[in-house]
Design a protein around this motif. Structure first.
Motif, PDB file in Angstrom:
ATOM      1  N   ASN A  12       0.853  -1.188   0.000  1.00  0.00           N
ATOM      2  CA  ASN A  12       0.000   0.000   0.000  1.00  0.00           C
ATOM      3  C   ASN A  12       0.893   1.245   0.000  1.00  0.00           C
ATOM      4  OD1 ASN A  12       0.806   0.350   2.704  1.00  0.00           O
ATOM      5  ND2 ASN A  12      -1.087  -0.487   3.535  1.00  0.00           N
ATOM      6  N   GLU A  13       0.293   2.413   0.056  1.00  0.00           N
ATOM      7  CA  GLU A  13       1.077   3.648  -0.096  1.00  0.00           C
ATOM      8  C   GLU A  13       2.046   3.893   1.059  1.00  0.00           C
ATOM      9  OE1 GLU A  13      -2.164   6.854   1.670  1.00  0.00           O
ATOM     10  OE2 GLU A  13      -1.960   6.614  -0.502  1.00  0.00           O
ATOM     11  N   ASP A  14       1.816   3.264   2.227  1.00  0.00           N
ATOM     12  CA  ASP A  14       2.704   3.455   3.379  1.00  0.00           C
ATOM     13  C   ASP A  14       3.742   2.350   3.536  1.00  0.00           C
ATOM     14  OD1 ASP A  14       1.393   5.830   4.249  1.00  0.00           O
ATOM     15  OD2 ASP A  14      -0.214   4.598   5.087  1.00  0.00           O
ATOM     16  N   GLY A  15       3.590   1.282   2.793  1.00  0.00           N
ATOM     17  CA  GLY A  15       4.468   0.122   2.927  1.00  0.00           C
ATOM     18  C   GLY A  15       3.712  -1.135   2.584  1.00  0.00           C
ATOM     19  N   TYR A  16       3.365  -1.906   3.632  1.00  0.00           N
ATOM     20  CA  TYR A  16       2.684  -3.184   3.423  1.00  0.00           C
ATOM     21  C   TYR A  16       1.702  -3.469   4.555  1.00  0.00           C
ATOM     22  CZ  TYR A  16       6.726  -3.994   0.394  1.00  0.00           C
ATOM     23  OH  TYR A  16       7.696  -3.878  -0.564  1.00  0.00           O
ATOM     24  N   ARG A  17       0.586  -4.101   4.204  1.00  0.00           N
ATOM     25  CA  ARG A  17      -0.288  -4.733   5.196  1.00  0.00           C
ATOM     26  C   ARG A  17       0.075  -6.207   5.197  1.00  0.00           C
ATOM     27  NH1 ARG A  17      -6.180  -4.281   5.525  1.00  0.00           N
ATOM     28  NH2 ARG A  17      -6.125  -5.548   3.653  1.00  0.00           N
ATOM     29  N   VAL A  18       0.234  -6.773   6.402  1.00  0.00           N
ATOM     30  CA  VAL A  18       0.744  -8.141   6.526  1.00  0.00           C
ATOM     31  C   VAL A  18      -0.092  -8.918   7.539  1.00  0.00           C
ATOM     32  CG1 VAL A  18       2.793  -9.553   7.011  1.00  0.00           C
ATOM     33  CG2 VAL A  18       3.065  -7.215   6.158  1.00  0.00           C
ATOM     34  N   VAL A  19      -0.425 -10.165   7.174  1.00  0.00           N
ATOM     35  CA  VAL A  19      -1.025 -11.096   8.129  1.00  0.00           C
ATOM     36  C   VAL A  19       0.115 -11.889   8.747  1.00  0.00           C
ATOM     37  CG1 VAL A  19      -2.540 -13.091   8.444  1.00  0.00           C
ATOM     38  CG2 VAL A  19      -3.210 -11.253   6.876  1.00  0.00           C
ATOM     39  N   VAL A  20       0.164 -11.887  10.078  1.00  0.00           N
ATOM     40  CA  VAL A  20       1.253 -12.524  10.825  1.00  0.00           C
ATOM     41  C   VAL A  20       0.673 -13.529  11.808  1.00  0.00           C
ATOM     42  CG1 VAL A  20       3.165 -12.127  12.420  1.00  0.00           C
ATOM     43  CG2 VAL A  20       2.629 -10.423  10.687  1.00  0.00           C
ATOM     44  N   GLU A  21       1.211 -14.755  11.783  1.00  0.00           N
ATOM     45  CA  GLU A  21       0.902 -15.728  12.832  1.00  0.00           C
ATOM     46  C   GLU A  21       1.896 -15.517  13.966  1.00  0.00           C
ATOM     47  OE1 GLU A  21       1.065 -19.740  11.370  1.00  0.00           O
ATOM     48  OE2 GLU A  21      -0.828 -19.537  10.281  1.00  0.00           O
ATOM     49  N   TRP A  22       1.401 -15.479  15.200  1.00  0.00           N
ATOM     50  CA  TRP A  22       2.278 -15.251  16.341  1.00  0.00           C
ATOM     51  C   TRP A  22       2.018 -16.291  17.420  1.00  0.00           C
ATOM     52  CZ3 TRP A  22      -0.336 -14.480  20.844  1.00  0.00           C
ATOM     53  CH2 TRP A  22      -1.669 -14.063  20.746  1.00  0.00           C
ATOM     54  N   ASN A  23       2.982 -16.456  18.308  1.00  0.00           N
ATOM     55  CA  ASN A  23       2.863 -17.361  19.435  1.00  0.00           C
ATOM     56  C   ASN A  23       3.670 -16.739  20.567  1.00  0.00           C
ATOM     57  OD1 ASN A  23       3.056 -19.489  21.305  1.00  0.00           O
ATOM     58  ND2 ASN A  23       3.042 -21.030  19.678  1.00  0.00           N
ATOM     59  N   ASN A  24       3.013 -16.493  21.712  1.00  0.00           N
ATOM     60  CA  ASN A  24       3.753 -15.892  22.821  1.00  0.00           C
ATOM     61  C   ASN A  24       4.524 -16.932  23.633  1.00  0.00           C
ATOM     62  OD1 ASN A  24       1.890 -17.098  24.547  1.00  0.00           O
ATOM     63  ND2 ASN A  24       1.194 -15.187  25.471  1.00  0.00           N
ATOM     64  N   LEU A  25       4.437 -18.219  23.212  1.00  0.00           N
ATOM     65  CA  LEU A  25       5.158 -19.336  23.810  1.00  0.00           C
ATOM     66  C   LEU A  25       4.783 -19.588  25.260  1.00  0.00           C
ATOM     67  CD1 LEU A  25       8.697 -18.739  22.270  1.00  0.00           C
ATOM     68  CD2 LEU A  25       6.826 -20.145  21.386  1.00  0.00           C
ATOM     69  N   CYS A  26       3.682 -18.983  25.683  1.00  0.00           N
ATOM     70  CA  CYS A  26       3.212 -19.228  27.050  1.00  0.00           C
ATOM     71  C   CYS A  26       1.693 -19.123  27.108  1.00  0.00           C
ATOM     72  CB  CYS A  26       3.873 -18.272  28.031  1.00  0.00           C
ATOM     73  SG  CYS A  26       3.748 -18.873  29.735  1.00  0.00           S
ATOM     74  N   GLY A  27       1.027 -19.975  26.335  1.00  0.00           N
ATOM     75  CA  GLY A  27      -0.414 -20.094  26.474  1.00  0.00           C
ATOM     76  C   GLY A  27      -1.271 -19.486  25.390  1.00  0.00           C
ATOM     77  N   LEU A  28      -0.718 -18.593  24.560  1.00  0.00           N
ATOM     78  CA  LEU A  28      -1.534 -17.948  23.536  1.00  0.00           C
ATOM     79  C   LEU A  28      -0.843 -17.947  22.181  1.00  0.00           C
ATOM     80  CD1 LEU A  28      -2.881 -14.733  25.337  1.00  0.00           C
ATOM     81  CD2 LEU A  28      -4.169 -16.800  24.799  1.00  0.00           C
ATOM     82  N   LYS A  29      -1.647 -18.104  21.134  1.00  0.00           N
ATOM     83  CA  LYS A  29      -1.177 -17.907  19.773  1.00  0.00           C
ATOM     84  C   LYS A  29      -2.323 -17.320  18.966  1.00  0.00           C
ATOM     85  CE  LYS A  29      -2.296 -22.469  17.901  1.00  0.00           C
ATOM     86  NZ  LYS A  29      -1.762 -23.642  17.183  1.00  0.00           N
ATOM     87  N   GLY A  30      -2.014 -16.797  17.786  1.00  0.00           N
ATOM     88  CA  GLY A  30      -3.076 -16.215  16.976  1.00  0.00           C
ATOM     89  C   GLY A  30      -2.538 -15.598  15.709  1.00  0.00           C
ATOM     90  N   THR A  31      -3.361 -14.763  15.095  1.00  0.00           N
ATOM     91  CA  THR A  31      -2.976 -14.038  13.891  1.00  0.00           C
ATOM     92  C   THR A  31      -3.354 -12.576  14.042  1.00  0.00           C
ATOM     93  OG1 THR A  31      -5.070 -14.625  12.815  1.00  0.00           O
ATOM     94  CG2 THR A  31      -3.176 -16.005  12.317  1.00  0.00           C
ATOM     95  N   ASN A  32      -2.525 -11.719  13.510  1.00  0.00           N
ATOM     96  CA  ASN A  32      -2.766 -10.275  13.519  1.00  0.00           C
ATOM     97  C   ASN A  32      -2.623  -9.722  12.111  1.00  0.00           C
ATOM     98  OD1 ASN A  32      -3.063 -10.226  16.308  1.00  0.00           O
ATOM     99  ND2 ASN A  32      -1.006  -9.468  16.698  1.00  0.00           N
ATOM    100  N   LEU A  33      -3.304  -8.633  11.871  1.00  0.00           N
ATOM    101  CA  LEU A  33      -3.097  -7.833  10.670  1.00  0.00           C
ATOM    102  C   LEU A  33      -2.313  -6.614  11.106  1.00  0.00           C
ATOM    103  CD1 LEU A  33      -3.655  -7.218   7.670  1.00  0.00           C
ATOM    104  CD2 LEU A  33      -5.775  -6.084   8.405  1.00  0.00           C
ATOM    105  N   ILE A  34      -1.133  -6.397  10.483  1.00  0.00           N
ATOM    106  CA  ILE A  34      -0.289  -5.274  10.870  1.00  0.00           C
ATOM    107  C   ILE A  34       0.057  -4.428   9.651  1.00  0.00           C
ATOM    108  CG2 ILE A  34       0.724  -6.521  12.832  1.00  0.00           C
ATOM    109  CD1 ILE A  34       3.284  -6.858  11.123  1.00  0.00           C
ATOM    110  N   GLN A  35       0.432  -3.192   9.914  1.00  0.00           N
ATOM    111  CA  GLN A  35       0.988  -2.312   8.885  1.00  0.00           C
ATOM    112  C   GLN A  35       2.484  -2.235   9.122  1.00  0.00           C
ATOM    113  OE1 GLN A  35      -0.376  -0.470   6.203  1.00  0.00           O
ATOM    114  NE2 GLN A  35       1.768  -0.005   5.762  1.00  0.00           N
ATOM    115  N   VAL A  36       3.249  -2.509   8.083  1.00  0.00           N
ATOM    116  CA  VAL A  36       4.707  -2.354   8.143  1.00  0.00           C
ATOM    117  C   VAL A  36       5.056  -1.175   7.248  1.00  0.00           C
ATOM    118  CG1 VAL A  36       6.948  -3.412   7.723  1.00  0.00           C
ATOM    119  CG2 VAL A  36       5.033  -4.819   8.536  1.00  0.00           C
ATOM    120  N   PHE A  37       5.671  -0.162   7.829  1.00  0.00           N
ATOM    121  CA  PHE A  37       6.039   1.038   7.094  1.00  0.00           C
ATOM    122  C   PHE A  37       7.404   0.840   6.434  1.00  0.00           C
ATOM    123  CE2 PHE A  37       3.085   2.255  10.411  1.00  0.00           C
ATOM    124  CZ  PHE A  37       2.165   3.026   9.700  1.00  0.00           C
TER     125      PHE A  37
END
Length: 197
Positions: free
Chosen positions: A152-177
């Protein structure tokens, strides 16, 4: 009343459908070569390494990825020596949890080596985040993996899978400039894992 409830549920379903349809769909490549990066200087080679477990300095660090192996075979003896002697106890990422093994990079610029041992170093090494390869390696840290993106005009929109390695994991939508900074747009999923490293 039933009609109102049905319309409300239908509206919510449509909103969730439109959210998922609006997510970035461009998948990342399985691997990258040096030519897939637009680095901040005329680097001729770089590699990603995993350092030793803390306190095990006698073992050689493991090369995880070479950018790229064909270039490495053409390096001079002096350049290979520069790579072999480059080392650090720090990294821009880590593995071996709950212990600590630094993940770091080593790059060659003509006849000198450069150790990439922090996120600041990584961003400086990449310069503007303006290629898929740079985006993937910038975002796939801290037990996260970049899954899909769109420019996009600011950089990129990215879907990221994450894991906090202590009970939670998931996916986020982030903007990378383009300067490497990141901003959370939306938490897409979160689930409990029941495990903690």
């Amino acid at each position: 009343m039933k009609l109102y409830l049905a319309l409300t549920i239908l509206s919510l379903l449509c909103l969730s459908c439109s959210d998922s349809e609006d997510l970035p769909k461009q998948a990342f490549a399985d691997e990258y070569q040096l030519t897939d990066f637009n680095l901040s200087d005329s680097y001729i080679y770089w590699e990603k390494r995993r350092g030793n477990l803390y306190g095990q300095d006698e073992q050689a660090d493991e090369v995880l990825i070479q950018f790229d192996a064909e270039i490495y075979t053409d390096l001079s003896t002096e350049q290979v020596t520069l790579l072999d002697t480059a080392d650090t106890n720090n990294g821009y990422d880590a593995q071996c949890l709950p212990e600590y093994c630094p993940l770091y990079g080593v790059a060659l610029l003509n006849d000198s080596s450069f150790v990439i041992e922090s996120m600041t170093d990584l961003v400086d090494f990449f310069g503007d985040i303006d290629t898929e390869a740079e985006l993937y390696h910038l975002v796939s840290v801290d037990s996260s993996v970049a899954k899909s993106y769109e420019k996009n005009e600011d950089g990129y929109r990215v879907v990221v899978e994450w894991n906090n390695l202590c009970g939670l994991k998931g996916t986020n939508l982030i903007q990378v400039f383009t300067d490497g900074s990141q901003e959370l747009i939306k938490e897409l999923t979160t689930e409990e894992t029941g495990t903690c490293v």
